[in-house]
Scaffold this motif. Structure first.
Motif, PDB file in Angstrom:
ATOM      1  N   LEU A  56     -15.064   6.240 -16.194  1.00  0.00           N
ATOM      2  CA  LEU A  56     -14.039   6.148 -15.161  1.00  0.00           C
ATOM      3  C   LEU A  56     -14.648   6.591 -13.834  1.00  0.00           C
ATOM      4  CD1 LEU A  56     -10.980   7.687 -17.048  1.00  0.00           C
ATOM      5  CD2 LEU A  56     -11.546   5.274 -16.740  1.00  0.00           C
ATOM      6  N   VAL A  57     -14.473   5.765 -12.816  1.00  0.00           N
ATOM      7  CA  VAL A  57     -15.059   6.001 -11.501  1.00  0.00           C
ATOM      8  C   VAL A  57     -13.930   6.103 -10.481  1.00  0.00           C
ATOM      9  CG1 VAL A  57     -16.541   5.007  -9.718  1.00  0.00           C
ATOM     10  CG2 VAL A  57     -17.139   4.727 -12.126  1.00  0.00           C
ATOM     11  N   GLU A  58     -14.066   7.040  -9.565  1.00  0.00           N
ATOM     12  CA  GLU A  58     -13.024   7.221  -8.556  1.00  0.00           C
ATOM     13  C   GLU A  58     -12.858   5.972  -7.707  1.00  0.00           C
ATOM     14  OE1 GLU A  58     -11.979   9.957  -4.633  1.00  0.00           O
ATOM     15  OE2 GLU A  58     -13.655  10.509  -5.932  1.00  0.00           O
ATOM     16  N   GLY A  59     -11.629   5.449  -7.710  1.00  0.00           N
ATOM     17  CA  GLY A  59     -11.296   4.328  -6.854  1.00  0.00           C
ATOM     18  C   GLY A  59     -10.657   4.839  -5.581  1.00  0.00           C
ATOM     19  N   SER A  60      -9.426   4.407  -5.341  1.00  0.00           N
ATOM     20  CA  SER A  60      -8.702   4.859  -4.156  1.00  0.00           C
ATOM     21  C   SER A  60      -7.218   4.639  -4.397  1.00  0.00           C
ATOM     22  CB  SER A  60      -9.160   4.063  -2.930  1.00  0.00           C
ATOM     23  OG  SER A  60      -8.261   4.249  -1.853  1.00  0.00           O
ATOM     24  N   TYR A  61      -6.403   5.573  -3.935  1.00  0.00           N
ATOM     25  CA  TYR A  61      -4.960   5.371  -4.049  1.00  0.00           C
ATOM     26  C   TYR A  61      -4.484   4.212  -3.180  1.00  0.00           C
ATOM     27  CZ  TYR A  61      -4.537   9.714  -6.696  1.00  0.00           C
ATOM     28  OH  TYR A  61      -4.642  10.682  -7.669  1.00  0.00           O
ATOM     29  N   LYS A  62      -5.302   3.790  -2.224  1.00  0.00           N
ATOM     30  CA  LYS A  62      -4.962   2.617  -1.416  1.00  0.00           C
ATOM     31  C   LYS A  62      -5.297   1.313  -2.113  1.00  0.00           C
ATOM     32  CE  LYS A  62      -4.962   4.086   3.409  1.00  0.00           C
ATOM     33  NZ  LYS A  62      -5.553   3.825   4.750  1.00  0.00           N
ATOM     34  N   ASN A  63      -6.082   1.390  -3.169  1.00  0.00           N
ATOM     35  CA  ASN A  63      -6.564   0.180  -3.848  1.00  0.00           C
ATOM     36  C   ASN A  63      -5.468  -0.386  -4.750  1.00  0.00           C
ATOM     37  OD1 ASN A  63      -8.299  -1.831  -4.781  1.00  0.00           O
ATOM     38  ND2 ASN A  63      -9.290  -0.482  -6.278  1.00  0.00           N
ATOM     39  N   ILE A  64      -4.352  -0.740  -4.130  1.00  0.00           N
ATOM     40  CA  ILE A  64      -3.181  -1.217  -4.870  1.00  0.00           C
ATOM     41  C   ILE A  64      -3.296  -2.706  -5.165  1.00  0.00           C
ATOM     42  CG2 ILE A  64      -1.682   0.553  -3.871  1.00  0.00           C
ATOM     43  CD1 ILE A  64      -0.513  -1.667  -2.046  1.00  0.00           C
ATOM     44  N   LYS A  65      -2.580  -3.127  -6.186  1.00  0.00           N
ATOM     45  CA  LYS A  65      -2.484  -4.551  -6.501  1.00  0.00           C
ATOM     46  C   LYS A  65      -1.171  -5.081  -5.942  1.00  0.00           C
ATOM     47  CE  LYS A  65      -2.953  -7.824 -10.337  1.00  0.00           C
ATOM     48  NZ  LYS A  65      -3.109  -7.957 -11.804  1.00  0.00           N
ATOM     49  N   ILE A  66      -1.258  -6.163  -5.192  1.00  0.00           N
ATOM     50  CA  ILE A  66      -0.058  -6.773  -4.618  1.00  0.00           C
ATOM     51  C   ILE A  66       0.657  -7.545  -5.716  1.00  0.00           C
ATOM     52  CG2 ILE A  66       0.856  -8.267  -2.814  1.00  0.00           C
ATOM     53  CD1 ILE A  66      -0.619  -5.801  -1.752  1.00  0.00           C
ATOM     54  N   THR A  67       1.787  -7.001  -6.157  1.00  0.00           N
ATOM     55  CA  THR A  67       2.526  -7.600  -7.271  1.00  0.00           C
ATOM     56  C   THR A  67       3.975  -7.914  -6.899  1.00  0.00           C
ATOM     57  OG1 THR A  67       1.147  -6.355  -8.828  1.00  0.00           O
ATOM     58  CG2 THR A  67       3.184  -7.262  -9.698  1.00  0.00           C
ATOM     59  N   THR A  68       4.578  -7.061  -6.092  1.00  0.00           N
ATOM     60  CA  THR A  68       5.994  -7.213  -5.725  1.00  0.00           C
ATOM     61  C   THR A  68       6.127  -7.254  -4.205  1.00  0.00           C
ATOM     62  OG1 THR A  68       6.401  -4.825  -5.576  1.00  0.00           O
ATOM     63  CG2 THR A  68       6.612  -5.853  -7.768  1.00  0.00           C
ATOM     64  N   PRO A  69       7.286  -7.671  -3.687  1.00  0.00           N
ATOM     65  CA  PRO A  69       7.496  -7.656  -2.232  1.00  0.00           C
ATOM     66  C   PRO A  69       7.294  -6.274  -1.623  1.00  0.00           C
ATOM     67  CG  PRO A  69       9.183  -8.992  -3.298  1.00  0.00           C
ATOM     68  CD  PRO A  69       8.417  -8.322  -4.405  1.00  0.00           C
ATOM     69  N   GLU A  70       7.637  -5.228  -2.381  1.00  0.00           N
ATOM     70  CA  GLU A  70       7.446  -3.875  -1.876  1.00  0.00           C
ATOM     71  C   GLU A  70       5.968  -3.563  -1.656  1.00  0.00           C
ATOM     72  OE1 GLU A  70      11.330  -4.262  -3.787  1.00  0.00           O
ATOM     73  OE2 GLU A  70       9.308  -4.670  -4.530  1.00  0.00           O
ATOM     74  N   ASP A  71       5.116  -4.066  -2.565  1.00  0.00           N
ATOM     75  CA  ASP A  71       3.677  -3.859  -2.417  1.00  0.00           C
ATOM     76  C   ASP A  71       3.157  -4.498  -1.134  1.00  0.00           C
ATOM     77  OD1 ASP A  71       3.577  -2.582  -4.911  1.00  0.00           O
ATOM     78  OD2 ASP A  71       3.204  -4.474  -5.960  1.00  0.00           O
ATOM     79  N   LEU A  72       3.703  -5.667  -0.803  1.00  0.00           N
ATOM     80  CA  LEU A  72       3.268  -6.363   0.410  1.00  0.00           C
ATOM     81  C   LEU A  72       3.641  -5.554   1.649  1.00  0.00           C
ATOM     82  CD1 LEU A  72       1.761  -9.010   0.942  1.00  0.00           C
ATOM     83  CD2 LEU A  72       3.964 -10.100   1.364  1.00  0.00           C
ATOM     84  N   GLU A  73       4.806  -4.923   1.626  1.00  0.00           N
ATOM     85  CA  GLU A  73       5.218  -4.081   2.751  1.00  0.00           C
ATOM     86  C   GLU A  73       4.308  -2.867   2.883  1.00  0.00           C
ATOM     87  OE1 GLU A  73       7.500  -4.747   5.118  1.00  0.00           O
ATOM     88  OE2 GLU A  73       7.485  -6.711   4.132  1.00  0.00           O
ATOM     89  N   ILE A  74       3.956  -2.257   1.752  1.00  0.00           N
ATOM     90  CA  ILE A  74       3.038  -1.116   1.775  1.00  0.00           C
ATOM     91  C   ILE A  74       1.680  -1.540   2.329  1.00  0.00           C
ATOM     92  CG2 ILE A  74       1.762   0.494   0.303  1.00  0.00           C
ATOM     93  CD1 ILE A  74       4.257   0.494  -1.541  1.00  0.00           C
ATOM     94  N   ALA A  75       1.223  -2.733   1.911  1.00  0.00           N
ATOM     95  CA  ALA A  75      -0.053  -3.243   2.392  1.00  0.00           C
ATOM     96  C   ALA A  75      -0.029  -3.410   3.913  1.00  0.00           C
ATOM     97  CB  ALA A  75      -0.373  -4.571   1.703  1.00  0.00           C
ATOM     98  N   ARG A  76       1.061  -3.899   4.450  1.00  0.00           N
ATOM     99  CA  ARG A  76       1.168  -4.053   5.896  1.00  0.00           C
ATOM    100  C   ARG A  76       1.104  -2.697   6.590  1.00  0.00           C
ATOM    101  NH1 ARG A  76       5.238  -8.290   4.621  1.00  0.00           N
ATOM    102  NH2 ARG A  76       4.206 -10.294   4.985  1.00  0.00           N
ATOM    103  N   LEU A  77       1.722  -1.694   5.979  1.00  0.00           N
ATOM    104  CA  LEU A  77       1.661  -0.343   6.544  1.00  0.00           C
ATOM    105  C   LEU A  77       0.230   0.180   6.560  1.00  0.00           C
ATOM    106  CD1 LEU A  77       4.818   1.321   4.901  1.00  0.00           C
ATOM    107  CD2 LEU A  77       4.524   0.709   7.290  1.00  0.00           C
ATOM    108  N   PHE A  78      -0.507  -0.066   5.481  1.00  0.00           N
ATOM    109  CA  PHE A  78      -1.905   0.364   5.418  1.00  0.00           C
ATOM    110  C   PHE A  78      -2.714  -0.253   6.566  1.00  0.00           C
ATOM    111  CE2 PHE A  78      -1.960   1.141   0.529  1.00  0.00           C
ATOM    112  CZ  PHE A  78      -1.392   2.386   0.726  1.00  0.00           C
ATOM    113  N   LEU A  79      -2.450  -1.529   6.855  1.00  0.00           N
ATOM    114  CA  LEU A  79      -3.240  -2.242   7.845  1.00  0.00           C
ATOM    115  C   LEU A  79      -2.840  -1.908   9.281  1.00  0.00           C
ATOM    116  CD1 LEU A  79      -3.568  -5.776   6.229  1.00  0.00           C
ATOM    117  CD2 LEU A  79      -5.417  -4.158   6.667  1.00  0.00           C
ATOM    118  N   THR A  80      -1.555  -1.720   9.499  1.00  0.00           N
ATOM    119  CA  THR A  80      -1.064  -1.532  10.870  1.00  0.00           C
ATOM    120  C   THR A  80      -0.822  -0.076  11.236  1.00  0.00           C
ATOM    121  OG1 THR A  80       1.271  -1.737  10.228  1.00  0.00           O
ATOM    122  CG2 THR A  80       0.078  -3.776  10.746  1.00  0.00           C
TER     123      THR A  80
END
Length: 238
Positions: A212-236
């Motif tokens: 097991l290797v440390e990834g990142s809590y930001k390394n989310i998988k876009i699966t639901t509309p909520e994930d897409l909103e979180i992704a936009r927050l990460f970027l902006t």
């Protein structure tokens, strides 16, 4: 001579939980399709080649509107995926096996994880060289309960020992290639093996431990509309 790395990026999913006619990996995220962020990360990495595995109906779109438009020069093949995720991975590995010199190591990544970064990729590559098999992941933040078939809690594992698994998952190429070959032979013989990620293939077929290797809590998988909103927050940052 340096070690040769390749990446298999998976983009064949339908994304039914997104409630969209457009597969999640092709949804626009701050001006660029989600998939492009994943490809960009491996374009900038030590990987010498990327194989993109997409749905049969999306091949031309990927070649023209993703690889060509955004100049992902390391994408050497865009191939159709299979029925299940593990079939798609196997097809990607078979594509790499066609090379005169197959890679020494391969990283397998979900195209719907746009926030993989160079640090995570480098840690996975290093661990793969050391241990032959590794996966990115992070310790869970919440208490986890194991349930029975009636949804009663039957076990509470120690939180410090529980990780949520991400991608990339990185392997010595001969190890993961042979593991998948044996998996498909078992399936063809009517002995299917239930696997949910690439690490399980190595664990099940060869009984090999996976690091097991440390990834990142930001390394989310876009699966639901909520994930897409979180992704936009990460970027902006908004």
């Amino acid at each position: 001579m340096g070690k040769r790395y390749a990446a298999v990026v998976l983009s064949a999913g339908k994304g039914t939980r997104m409630n969209s006619d457009v597969p999640k990996q092709y949804l626009m995220l701050e001006g660029m399709p989600v998939l492009c962020y994943s490809l960009q990360a491996f374009q900038q990495s030590m990987a010498g080649e990327i194989v993109l595995v997409a749905g049969e109906e999306d091949l031309e779109y990927c070649r023209r509107e993703i690889v060509g438009k955004y100049k992902f020069t390391k994408v050497k093949a865009v191939i159709p995926g299979g029925k299940e995720r593990y079939h798609s991975v196997c097809l990607g590995l078979e594509e790499l096996m066609k090379r005169q010199e197959p890679p020494d190591y391969v990283m397998i990544h979900d195209g719907a994880r746009p926030f993989v970064d160079q640090a995570v990729i480098a840690r996975c590559a290093q661990a793969a060289e050391q241990c032959q098999a590794c996966v990115a992941g992070m310790p869970v933040k919440d208490t986890i309960k194991i349930a029975d078939e009636h949804q009663f809690a039957v076990e509470t594992p120690r939180r410090s020992l529980v990780w949520q698994i991400q991608t990339p998952q990185a392997f010595a190429f001969p190890l993961i290639y042979q593991a998948y070959r044996r998996l498909l032979k078992l399936e063809a013989a009517g002995q299917p093996v239930s696997v949910t990620d690439d690490a399980m293939v190595v664990e099940t077929i060869f009984k090999k431990q996976v690091r097991l290797v440390e990834g990142s809590y930001k390394n989310i998988k876009i699966t639901t509309p909520e994930d897409l909103e979180i992704a936009r927050l990460f970027l902006t940052g908004k």
